[in-house]
Design an enzyme around this catalytic site. Sequence first.
Site, PDB file in Angstrom:
ATOM      1  N   ASP A   1      -6.570   1.115   0.567  1.00  0.00           N
ATOM      2  CA  ASP A   1      -6.669   1.176   2.028  1.00  0.00           C
ATOM      3  C   ASP A   1      -8.103   0.827   2.400  1.00  0.00           C
ATOM      4  O   ASP A   1      -8.911   0.434   1.553  1.00  0.00           O
ATOM      5  CB  ASP A   1      -6.247   2.559   2.546  1.00  0.00           C
ATOM      6  CG  ASP A   1      -7.286   3.625   2.240  1.00  0.00           C
ATOM      7  OD1 ASP A   1      -8.209   3.360   1.442  1.00  0.00           O
ATOM      8  OD2 ASP A   1      -7.189   4.722   2.814  1.00  0.00           O
TER       9      ASP A   1
ATOM     10  N   LYS B   1       0.828  -1.203   0.000  1.00  0.00           N
ATOM     11  CA  LYS B   1       0.000   0.000   0.000  1.00  0.00           C
ATOM     12  C   LYS B   1       0.868   1.261   0.000  1.00  0.00           C
ATOM     13  O   LYS B   1       0.679   2.176  -0.806  1.00  0.00           O
ATOM     14  CB  LYS B   1      -0.923  -0.015   1.230  1.00  0.00           C
ATOM     15  CG  LYS B   1      -1.991   1.039   1.189  1.00  0.00           C
ATOM     16  CD  LYS B   1      -2.915   0.918   2.374  1.00  0.00           C
ATOM     17  CE  LYS B   1      -2.186   1.357   3.629  1.00  0.00           C
ATOM     18  NZ  LYS B   1      -3.008   1.358   4.827  1.00  0.00           N
TER      19      LYS B   1
END
Length: 214
Positions: free
Chosen positions: A139, A121
Amino acid sequence: MNRKERFARVIERFQQHMPVAETELLYRTPYELMVAVILSAQCTDKRVNMITPALLHRFPTVSDMAGSTPQEVYEYIKSCSYPNNKSKHLVGMARALLSEFGGVVPSRIEELMRLPGVGRKTANVIAAVVFNQPALAVDTHVFRVSARLGLTRNARTPLAAERQLVQYIPEKLIPIAHHWLILHGRYVCTSRKPQCHLCQLADICPYPDKNIQT
Ligand code: SF4
């Protein structure tokens, strides 16, 4: 509406209502963004933006951070979540940047992921925001909003969601799509009580539990 049409309509709507969408983290250099993104795991951008001025004043460069210790860094970030781990990650990240990449933040996701504290991420955020690459960080907001809008189907993990999203979003829009979905999730399509009565996508959203109360 088939999947392709759904993506096209959602993208068109975001382009109309959110032509500018950027990270809310404050930063001036790739190193500063790296620090901010590492701190932002399980922590709000608002809190991170309160922490980074003093932290980056004390450690303005990669070398400064690399020459520090987790104990010293901890003192600057203790109001953030998981300060123990994050202080180790920040120092480790800076040392690895220095020893493996000459102090320069790399642009490739595989290289970014070799740095301590940098998962997929974080690497995607850096690749997209700093290098404008077609990398989509998933996310909690991106994951939830994409599912509610029917952009992803039965995605069980962030990686599965990412793979579905990048299949349908045109490459050049992938960096901004990340911010559209995050900001929409943060301010409108919130986790517990989505504000469907205010949502610009309500007429095309298939989410069965819409909250239409004002
Ligand atoms: S209509 Fe409601 S559930 Fe659908 S995207 Fe908008 S806020 Fe989220």
